[in-house]
Design an enzyme around this catalytic site. Structure first.
Site, short mmCIF file in Angstrom:
data_model
loop_
_atom_site.label_atom_id
_atom_site.label_comp_id
_atom_site.label_asym_id
_atom_site.label_seq_id
_atom_site.Cartn_x
_atom_site.Cartn_y
_atom_site.Cartn_z
N LYS A 42 0.76 -1.33 -0.05
CA LYS A 42 0.12 -0.04 0.09
C LYS A 42 0.78 1.36 0.09
CE LYS A 42 -3.12 -1.18 -0.59
NZ LYS A 42 -3.58 -1.55 -2.18
N SER A 43 1.79 1.30 -0.83
CA SER A 43 2.72 2.51 -0.82
C SER A 43 3.15 3.04 -2.33
CB SER A 43 4.11 2.01 -0.55
OG SER A 43 3.88 1.72 0.98
N GLY A 44 2.14 2.43 -3.31
CA GLY A 44 2.29 2.93 -4.75
C GLY A 44 3.06 1.82 -5.64
N THR A 45 2.83 0.33 -5.28
CA THR A 45 3.33 -0.71 -5.92
C THR A 45 3.18 -0.69 -7.18
OG1 THR A 45 3.25 -1.97 -3.60
CG2 THR A 45 3.82 -3.25 -5.43
N TRP A 47 1.44 1.43 -9.04
CA TRP A 47 1.89 2.56 -9.92
C TRP A 47 3.62 2.23 -10.28
CZ3 TRP A 47 2.93 8.10 -7.30
CH2 TRP A 47 3.28 8.91 -8.38
N HIS A 108 7.41 -7.95 -1.88
CA HIS A 108 7.03 -7.21 -0.65
C HIS A 108 8.17 -7.53 0.54
CE1 HIS A 108 3.76 -4.83 -1.86
NE2 HIS A 108 2.69 -6.01 -1.94
N ARG A 130 5.81 4.75 1.69
CA ARG A 130 4.91 5.83 1.76
C ARG A 130 5.03 6.53 3.20
NH1 ARG A 130 -1.25 5.62 -0.52
NH2 ARG A 130 -1.83 7.82 -0.54
N SER A 138 -4.66 4.05 3.85
CA SER A 138 -4.69 3.24 2.54
C SER A 138 -4.74 1.63 2.83
CB SER A 138 -3.34 3.43 1.58
OG SER A 138 -3.69 2.63 0.31
N TYR A 196 6.50 7.69 -1.99
CA TYR A 196 5.19 8.04 -2.92
C TYR A 196 5.00 9.51 -2.97
CZ TYR A 196 0.27 7.63 -3.99
OH TYR A 196 -0.98 7.65 -4.84
P1 A3P Z 1 -4.74 5.32 -1.72
O1 A3P Z 1 -5.36 4.03 -0.83
O2 A3P Z 1 -4.25 6.31 -0.87
O3 A3P Z 1 -5.74 5.76 -2.77
P2 A3P Z 1 -0.13 -0.45 -3.67
O4 A3P Z 1 -0.20 -0.33 -5.29
O5 A3P Z 1 1.23 -0.60 -3.13
O6 A3P Z 1 -1.09 -1.34 -3.21
O7 A3P Z 1 -0.73 0.99 -3.22
C1 A3P Z 1 -2.03 1.48 -3.38
C2 A3P Z 1 -2.30 2.97 -3.54
O8 A3P Z 1 -1.72 3.40 -4.60
C3 A3P Z 1 -3.61 3.70 -3.13
O9 A3P Z 1 -3.54 4.62 -2.44
C4 A3P Z 1 -3.85 3.69 -4.73
O10 A3P Z 1 -5.13 4.44 -4.94
C5 A3P Z 1 -2.63 4.49 -5.23
N1 A3P Z 1 -2.49 4.45 -6.60
C6 A3P Z 1 -2.95 3.20 -7.44
N2 A3P Z 1 -2.53 3.55 -8.87
C7 A3P Z 1 -1.90 4.73 -8.55
C8 A3P Z 1 -1.25 5.52 -9.85
N3 A3P Z 1 -1.46 5.11 -11.07
N4 A3P Z 1 -0.76 6.78 -9.49
C9 A3P Z 1 -0.52 6.90 -8.09
N5 A3P Z 1 -1.31 6.19 -7.00
C10 A3P Z 1 -1.98 5.24 -7.56
#
Ligand code: A3P
Length: 301
Positions: A42-45, A47, A108, A130, A138, A196
């Site tokens: 939940k840190s932008g993986t 993305w 992870h 993050r 998140s 992030y």
């Molecule tokens: P939020 O819950 O704050 O919206 P992970 O990919 O590690 O599971 O992280 C999930 C977080 O990345 C979520 O944050 C999600 O909305 C956000 N996220 C998903 N796709 C993204 C993107 N293309 N750009 C930026 N953030 C993104």
């Protein structure tokens, strides 16, 4: 799930992944040109998987028509090693050997528990984490969305106490971050450490930096012809969340619905969830745990 962990090699390993992490650690053979997208959950993986895939393949898929990111989820293009090694042996072989090079994988697993071959080879590790405030929010939202219906919802205060104790998938989060942080300082050519919020603030700058880190910097021409901007746009939250391929269907062994990977993607949403005592408590933990490491988060509290 947020409920079942094994304390495995000093981290909270989701029970269903223990065998896979163990097998990954023992059996993975890194190649010199592998790229590993490592992250705290939940840190932008997703993305960073998308950006990495787009950057490494930008010459192969320079036109946007037929770009794999338009028809596949980043978790499919860049599979988790924990999933690969949790699958049957044929999947493992297929996913490791039939991949075009450079192979790109996600993980992870905390740095100390990575396979020896991965730590010792010249492969590149790109890591994202993050600020713990938004990371917690998140994770809490996500867990409650993906938990089996048979399990009760995890109340915010209970989840918060667990998070403060470091009990969360692949936690404690501070050890996870510090493990990669220290390695990125010791070996800056091997580990690139990203946050992030920084990535969000200036994505273009970081895309350039990531390409340089991978040893495939953009040419002068690419820098001026919009290549970087088009990668950033292709991987943006707005673009990805509206793609048909990310709106329906599931990924991974647990069959997680792809739509659950998208929520708000905002820095600072934690303010809507934290009470003043929660702010004080987590701020203190962040300060204590990261003290003296040089790692800090300036977007929180
Ligand atoms: P939020 O819950 O704050 O919206 P992970 O990919 O590690 O599971 O992280 C999930 C977080 O990345 C979520 O944050 C999600 O909305 C956000 N996220 C998903 N796709 C993204 C993107 N293309 N750009 C930026 N953030 C993104």
């Amino acid at each position: 799930s947020p409920y079942h962990y094994h304390l495995f090699q000093n981290f909270w390993c989701p029970s269903i992944h223990v065998q896979a992490v163990d097998s990954f650690q023992k059996n993975f053979q890194a190649k010199e040109n592998d790229v590993i997208v490592a992250s705290f959950p939940k840190s932008g993986t997703m993305w960073l998987k998308a950006l990495t895939f787009a950057i490494l393949n930008h010459q192969r898929f320079s036109s946007l028509e037929n770009h794999p990111l338009l028809t596949a989820n980043p978790h499919e293009l860049v599979p988790f090693l924990e999933y690969i090694f949790g699958g049957d042996i044929h999947d493992q072989i297929h996913l490791q050997t039939n991949k075009p090079e450079p192979r790109v994988f996600g993980t992870h697993t905390p740095f100390p528990s990575l396979p020896k071959s991965l730590k010792e080879s010249n492969c590149k590790i790109i890591y994202i984490c993050r600020n713990p405030f938004d990371n917690f929010v998140s994770a809490w939202n996500y867990f409650n969305k993906i938990k089996p219906l048979s399990l009760p919802a995890l109340p915010l205060d209970e989840a918060f106490e667990m998070y403060c104790d470091g009990i969360i998938d692949y936690g404690p989060w501070w050890s996870h971050m510090l493990g990669y942080w220290k390695e990125s300082i010791a070996k800056p050519n091997k580990v690139l450490f990203l946050k992030y919020d920084d990535l969000k603030k200036d994505t273009n700058f970081h895309v350039k930096r990531i390409a340089e880190f991978f040893g495939c910097p953009f040419t002068q021409e690419e820098e001026s012809n919009g290549t970087i901007e088009s990668i950033v746009k292709l991987c943006s939250f707005e673009k990805m969340k509206d793609l048909e391929v990310n709106k329906s269907g599931k990924v991974g062994r647990e069959g997680i619905e792809k739509k659950n990977f998208f929520r708000k993607a905002e820095t600072g949403d934690w303010i809507n969830y934290f009470s003043p005592p929660m702010i004080r408590k987590l701020s203190k933990i962040v300060e204590e745990k990261l003290d003296g490491s040089g790692l800090s988060f300036n977007n929180c509290s």
